[in-house]
Design an enzyme around this catalytic site. Structure first.
Site, PDB file in Angstrom:
ATOM      1  CE  LYS A 253       2.381   4.278  -5.904  1.00 10.15           C
ATOM      2  NZ  LYS A 253       1.934   3.381  -4.810  1.00 10.15           N
TER       3      LYS A 253
ATOM      4  CE1 TYR B 143       6.737   0.757  -4.133  1.00  6.87           C
ATOM      5  CE2 TYR B 143       6.519   0.279  -6.468  1.00  6.87           C
ATOM      6  CZ  TYR B 143       6.255   1.083  -5.377  1.00  6.87           C
ATOM      7  OH  TYR B 143       5.502   2.228  -5.526  1.00  6.87           O
TER       8      TYR B 143
ATOM      9  CG  PHE C  33       0.959  -5.581  -0.734  1.00  6.16           C
ATOM     10  CD1 PHE C  33       1.912  -4.759  -1.329  1.00  6.16           C
ATOM     11  CD2 PHE C  33       0.843  -5.564   0.652  1.00  6.16           C
ATOM     12  CE1 PHE C  33       2.740  -3.952  -0.565  1.00  6.16           C
ATOM     13  CE2 PHE C  33       1.675  -4.759   1.425  1.00  6.16           C
ATOM     14  CZ  PHE C  33       2.625  -3.952   0.813  1.00  6.16           C
TER      15      PHE C  33
ATOM     16  NE  ARG D 291       5.475   8.996   3.331  1.00  9.21           N
ATOM     17  CZ  ARG D 291       5.213   7.745   2.921  1.00  9.21           C
ATOM     18  NH1 ARG D 291       5.669   7.309   1.762  1.00  9.21           N
ATOM     19  NH2 ARG D 291       4.487   6.934   3.645  1.00  9.21           N
TER      20      ARG D 291
ATOM     21  NE  ARG E  80      -0.664   7.394  -1.557  1.00 13.20           N
ATOM     22  CZ  ARG E  80       0.366   6.879  -0.904  1.00 13.20           C
ATOM     23  NH1 ARG E  80       0.482   7.072   0.402  1.00 13.20           N
ATOM     24  NH2 ARG E  80       1.276   6.174  -1.537  1.00 13.20           N
TER      25      ARG E  80
ATOM     26  CG  ASN F  39      -1.352   4.217  -3.144  1.00  8.23           C
ATOM     27  OD1 ASN F  39      -0.621   4.155  -4.121  1.00  8.23           O
ATOM     28  ND2 ASN F  39      -0.960   3.881  -1.937  1.00  8.23           N
TER      29      ASN F  39
ATOM     30  CG  HIS G 283       6.798   5.927  -4.371  1.00  4.01           C
ATOM     31  ND1 HIS G 283       6.861   4.908  -3.453  1.00  4.01           N
ATOM     32  CD2 HIS G 283       8.038   6.497  -4.392  1.00  4.01           C
ATOM     33  CE1 HIS G 283       8.088   4.858  -2.948  1.00  4.01           C
ATOM     34  NE2 HIS G 283       8.824   5.809  -3.497  1.00  4.01           N
TER      35      HIS G 283
ATOM     36  CD  GLU H 200      12.228   5.325  -2.905  1.00  2.00           C
ATOM     37  OE1 GLU H 200      11.803   4.377  -2.227  1.00  2.00           O
ATOM     38  OE2 GLU H 200      11.651   6.431  -2.969  1.00  2.00           O
TER      39      GLU H 200
END
Ligand code: GDP
Length: 140
Positions: A11, A51, A59, A87, A104, A114, A117, A128
């Protein structure tokens, strides 16, 4: 467990701090192989489309503004159990809850900024990957 593919993003908070290499190294050390990679500066419209599942969340505006605030590295990762493995190495959404040794925990600024993704299921991984890459861009 079969070889899987998953979708990953580094990110804007992380690209701004020049962490692309450090994060990719952590993914590779976890046994994941980068089989496609591209740096993109997405528009807010693209962030909203990507998203869309979160569009009712409070948010959503903050998230899409952040994701279009700077460059992102979009990647396809391949490996055994790649979705869960990614993950695991990412850590919890909120860095305050993330386990030691996760990306993270090490790098995230906040629950929003964070650093990474990762897809959460086989269906979302396929969607995705297809959002950002053509089949011929993925070279395993
Ligand atoms: P993930 O799968 O761990 O990335 O988490 P989610 O799917 O729940 O949320 C997607 C992304 O939305 C997160 O990675 C954060 O960047 C962002 N996000 C989630 N919760 C919040 C929040 O409470 N505030 C803000 N600003 N962003 C959030």
């Amino acid at each position: 467990m079969a070889i899987e593919r998953t979708f990953s993003m580094i990110k804007p908070d992380a690209t701004a701090r020049n962490l692309t290499g450090a994060i990719t190294q952590m993914l590779e050390e976890a046994g994941l192989r980068v089989v496609a990679s591209r740096r993109v500066w997405m528009s807010q419209r693209q962030a909203e489309a990507f998203y869309a599942v979160h569009k009712e969340r409070p948010f959503f505006g903050e998230l899409t503004e952040f994701m279009s605030s700077g460059p992102t590295v979009v990647q396809v990762l391949e490996g055994e159990n790649a979705i869960a493995k990614n993950r695991e190495v990412m850590g919890a959404t909120n860095p305050a809850d993330a386990a030691e040794g996760t990306i993270r925990k090490r790098f995230a600024n906040s629950i929003g900024e964070n650093s990474v993704h990762g897809s959460d299921a086989p269906e979302t991984a396929a969607e995705e990957i297809a959002f950002w890459f053509a089949g011929c861009d993925v070279v395993g």
